[in-house]
Design a protein around this motif. Structure first.
Motif, PDB file in Angstrom:
ATOM      1  N   HIS A   4       0.838  -1.206   0.000  1.00 53.38           N
ATOM      2  CA  HIS A   4       0.000   0.000   0.000  1.00 53.38           C
ATOM      3  C   HIS A   4       0.878   1.263   0.000  1.00 53.38           C
ATOM      4  N   LYS A   7       2.891   1.560  -3.367  1.00 46.73           N
ATOM      5  CA  LYS A   7       2.026   2.076  -4.434  1.00 46.73           C
ATOM      6  C   LYS A   7       1.795   3.581  -4.262  1.00 46.73           C
ATOM      7  N   ALA A   8       1.586   4.015  -3.037  1.00 41.24           N
ATOM      8  CA  ALA A   8       1.380   5.447  -2.779  1.00 41.24           C
ATOM      9  C   ALA A   8       2.625   6.244  -3.174  1.00 41.24           C
ATOM     10  N   GLU A  11       2.876   6.419  -6.996  1.00 41.44           N
ATOM     11  CA  GLU A  11       1.851   7.314  -7.543  1.00 41.44           C
ATOM     12  C   GLU A  11       1.993   8.753  -7.073  1.00 41.44           C
ATOM     13  N   GLY A  12       2.861   8.997  -6.097  1.00 41.18           N
ATOM     14  CA  GLY A  12       3.038  10.354  -5.592  1.00 41.18           C
ATOM     15  C   GLY A  12       1.922  10.788  -4.656  1.00 41.18           C
ATOM     16  N   ASN A  13       1.321   9.836  -3.982  1.00 36.05           N
ATOM     17  CA  ASN A  13       0.233  10.114  -3.037  1.00 36.05           C
ATOM     18  C   ASN A  13       0.823  10.284  -1.638  1.00 36.05           C
ATOM     19  N   VAL A  14       0.857  11.491  -1.135  1.00 30.39           N
ATOM     20  CA  VAL A  14       1.493  11.777   0.151  1.00 30.39           C
ATOM     21  C   VAL A  14       0.598  11.453   1.350  1.00 30.39           C
ATOM     22  N   GLU A  15      -0.694  11.343   1.139  1.00 29.15           N
ATOM     23  CA  GLU A  15      -1.635  11.180   2.251  1.00 29.15           C
ATOM     24  C   GLU A  15      -1.314  10.020   3.198  1.00 29.15           C
ATOM     25  N   ARG A  18       1.346  11.116   5.777  1.00 29.67           N
ATOM     26  CA  ARG A  18       1.124  12.253   6.680  1.00 29.67           C
ATOM     27  C   ARG A  18       0.890  11.801   8.119  1.00 29.67           C
ATOM     28  N   ASN A  39       9.719   6.959  -5.380  1.00 30.57           N
ATOM     29  CA  ASN A  39       9.008   7.934  -6.192  1.00 30.57           C
ATOM     30  C   ASN A  39       9.867   8.433  -7.348  1.00 30.57           C
ATOM     31  N   PHE A  52       5.396  15.441  -4.866  1.00 32.23           N
ATOM     32  CA  PHE A  52       5.524  14.445  -3.799  1.00 32.23           C
ATOM     33  C   PHE A  52       6.817  14.668  -3.023  1.00 32.23           C
ATOM     34  N   GLN A  55       6.565  17.714  -0.771  1.00 32.78           N
ATOM     35  CA  GLN A  55       5.705  17.502   0.389  1.00 32.78           C
ATOM     36  C   GLN A  55       6.352  16.562   1.406  1.00 32.78           C
TER      37      GLN A  55
END
Length: 146
Positions: A4, A7-8, A11-15, A18, A39, A52, A55
């Motif tokens: 998980h 993959k984040a 994809e550049g998903n920082v959430e 956090r 990344n 990403f 952040q």
């Protein structure tokens, strides 16, 4: 690093990072790649985004100088992947950390420039080896400033 989080990072998903209960320095792959390494490696050279990276370095600035099992810092990886925008972003974050070097002696920009990987290559060597003139010039400009 679980799938998980991997993959984040790709994809550049920082959430997911956090509110991570883990220290981000400890979120690594089997090859000890941090979320920044992951990344940067998975970015498309022509369309690389620094959002990403920007952040994540705001959340955990120490990832800037963390190396993987090959001794590569995020700057080494960006040079190998020919990501000029990433190189510039990494140097900007390094400049913002001035005076907070991990070794306590050098400023982070100079430390980042001098760090050698397991092959004894600095990021500039990697840029030359992987043939990115733009990245070579970016790194050379920073070298001349310090």
């Amino acid at each position: 690093m679980d799938t998980h989080l991997f993959k984040a990072a790709v994809e550049g998903n920082v959430e997911p990072f956090r509110d991570s209960p883990k220290n981000l320095e400890e979120v690594v792959t089997k090859l000890e790649d941090t979320i920044l390494h992951v990344n940067i490696k998975y970015q498309n050279e022509a369309m690389a985004s620094t959002i990403f990276v920007d952040q994540i370095l705001t959340i955990c600035p120490s990832l800037l100088l963390q190396f993987n099992a090959n001794g590569d810092t995020p700057l080494h990886v960006a040079a190998k992947c020919r990501h000029s925008a990433m190189v510039k972003s990494l140097f900007q974050h390094s400049r913002a950390q001035r005076g907070t070097s991990q070794s306590g002696g050098l400023n982070p920009v100079w430390e980042m420039l001098k760090m050698a990987n397991n092959e004894k290559n600095a990021a500039l060597h990697e840029a030359v080896q992987y043939g990115s003139l733009e990245v070579q010039e970016d790194i050379r400009r920073w070298w001349l400033q310090y």
